[in-house]
Design an enzyme around this catalytic site. Structure first.
Site, short mmCIF file in Angstrom:
data_model
loop_
_atom_site.label_atom_id
_atom_site.label_comp_id
_atom_site.label_asym_id
_atom_site.label_seq_id
_atom_site.Cartn_x
_atom_site.Cartn_y
_atom_site.Cartn_z
N SER A 22 136.26 -3.92 -30.03
CA SER A 22 134.88 -4.28 -29.67
C SER A 22 134.05 -3.02 -29.48
O SER A 22 134.43 -1.95 -29.99
CB SER A 22 134.89 -5.17 -28.43
OG SER A 22 133.64 -5.76 -28.23
N ASN A 23 132.96 -3.11 -28.77
CA ASN A 23 132.10 -1.95 -28.55
C ASN A 23 131.44 -2.04 -27.17
O ASN A 23 131.67 -2.99 -26.43
CB ASN A 23 131.06 -1.84 -29.68
CG ASN A 23 130.22 -3.11 -29.77
OD1 ASN A 23 129.48 -3.43 -28.86
ND2 ASN A 23 130.37 -3.84 -30.88
N TYR A 24 130.59 -1.07 -26.84
CA TYR A 24 130.05 -0.96 -25.49
C TYR A 24 128.84 -1.86 -25.21
O TYR A 24 128.27 -1.79 -24.14
CB TYR A 24 129.64 0.49 -25.20
CG TYR A 24 130.81 1.43 -25.04
CD1 TYR A 24 131.71 1.27 -24.00
CD2 TYR A 24 131.00 2.48 -25.94
CE1 TYR A 24 132.78 2.14 -23.84
CE2 TYR A 24 132.07 3.34 -25.79
CZ TYR A 24 132.95 3.17 -24.74
OH TYR A 24 134.00 4.03 -24.59
#
Ligand code: CTP
Length: 209
Positions: A22-24
Site C-alpha cells: 500500500s502507500n502513505y
C-alpha cells in the site's frame, strides 16, 4: 443538483491472506472534498480505499480495497455524475497472483513480481467515455508543474491539483496541502491551506468552470 464522484485513500494490493502492498495516503484530501461537496449542494459518491476516517454525512459510499476494485466501482458509476475527482493514491503495480496461503519464510530473499494496474483516471475519457468535468491529482517529488501538465494532457483532465509530496508540512497524512491548480491555460499557485480550504478552492474552480 450536480453529482460528483470522488476517489480517495490508498489501495491495498494483496500478497497473501496476511499481507498487502500500500502507500502513505490517509484519505484526508478526498474525504475533505467529499465533505465540502456535500455541504455545497453536490450529490456525492465517495469511492474509497481503507482509511481511518469517518464517512462524511450525506455521501454515498463504496468501500474498495484493490486498484482493480476501485476501477470497477468507478467504471460502474462514472456515467451518473457531472464531475469526477480522482484523489486516490492508487497503487501503480499489483501482485498478479496473491498466494492462497500465507507465504512461509524459506529463503534469505523473496522476489515478488508486480504488474501494472489499470490507470483509473487515465481510463475516464477513452475507456469510460466520460464527458463531464475531470479532475486529477499529481503527487510529485520533482518537476512538479511539468509533470502536472503532462498528466493533464495525457489523462484528458480539465484540472490537475499538483503538490510536492517531499514537503513535510504538506500532502501525505497531514492536514494541510500546498497545491497548484494546473489547467491547459496556465497555473495558479495556492498558499499552504488546510485540506478543507483546498477542497473549497477546488469546488470554487468547478463552479466557475
Ligand atoms: N490514478 C488513477 N489510477 C491509477 C493511478 C493513478 O486513477 N492506477 C490517478 C490518481 O488518483 C491521481 C492521478 O491519477 O489523480 C495521478 O496519479 P500519479 O500516481 O501521480 O500518476 P501516475 O499516472 O501514476 O504517473 P507517475 O507514476 O508516472 O507519476
Amino acid at each position: 443538483m450536480m453529482k460528483v464522484l470522488i476517489t480517495a485513500g490508498p489501495t491495498r494490493e494483496a500478497i497473501d491472506p496476511a499481507r498487502f502492498i500500500s502507500n502513505y495516503s490517509s484519505g484526508k484530501m478526498g474525504y475533505a472534498l467529499a465533505n465540502a461537496c456535500a455541504h455545497s449542494e453536490f450529490e456525492v459518491l465517495l469511492i474509497s480505499g481503507p482509511t481511518q476516517l469517518e464517512v462524511p454525512i450525506n455521501c454515498d459510499y463504496i468501500p474498495v480495497e484493490s486498484a482493480q476494485e476501485m476501477y470497477e466501482a468507478v467504471e460502474k458509476h462514472i456515467h451518473d455524475v457531472d464531475v469526477a475527482i480522482f484523489s486516490a493514491a492508487v497503487a501503480d503495480y499489483t501482485y498478479a497472483s496473491p498466494a492462497a496461503q500465507k507465504i512461509k519464510k524459506y529463503g534469505d530473499t523473496l522476489i515478488i513480481e508486480l504488474e501494472k494496474t489499470k490507470d483509473i483516471l487515465g481510463s475516464a475519457r477513452v475507456e469510460f467515455d466520460f464527458k463531464g468535468i475531470l479532475i486529477g491529482f499529481a503527487a510529485e517529488t520533482e518537476n512538479l508543474l511539468d509533470n502536472a501538465r503532462i498528466k493533464l494532457e495525457k489523462k484528458g483532465c480539465d484540472l490537475i491539483v499538483a503538490n510536492d509530496i517531499l514537503r513535510k508540512d504538506s500532502g501525505f497524512n497531514v492536514d494541510h496541502n500546498q497545491a497548484y491548480l494546473v489547467t491547459s491555460t496556465g497555473h495558479q499557485e495556492l498558499p499552504l491551506l488546510s485540506k478543507k480550504a483546498l477542497a473549497l478552492a477546488i469546488i470554487q474552480w468547478v463552479q466557475a468552470h
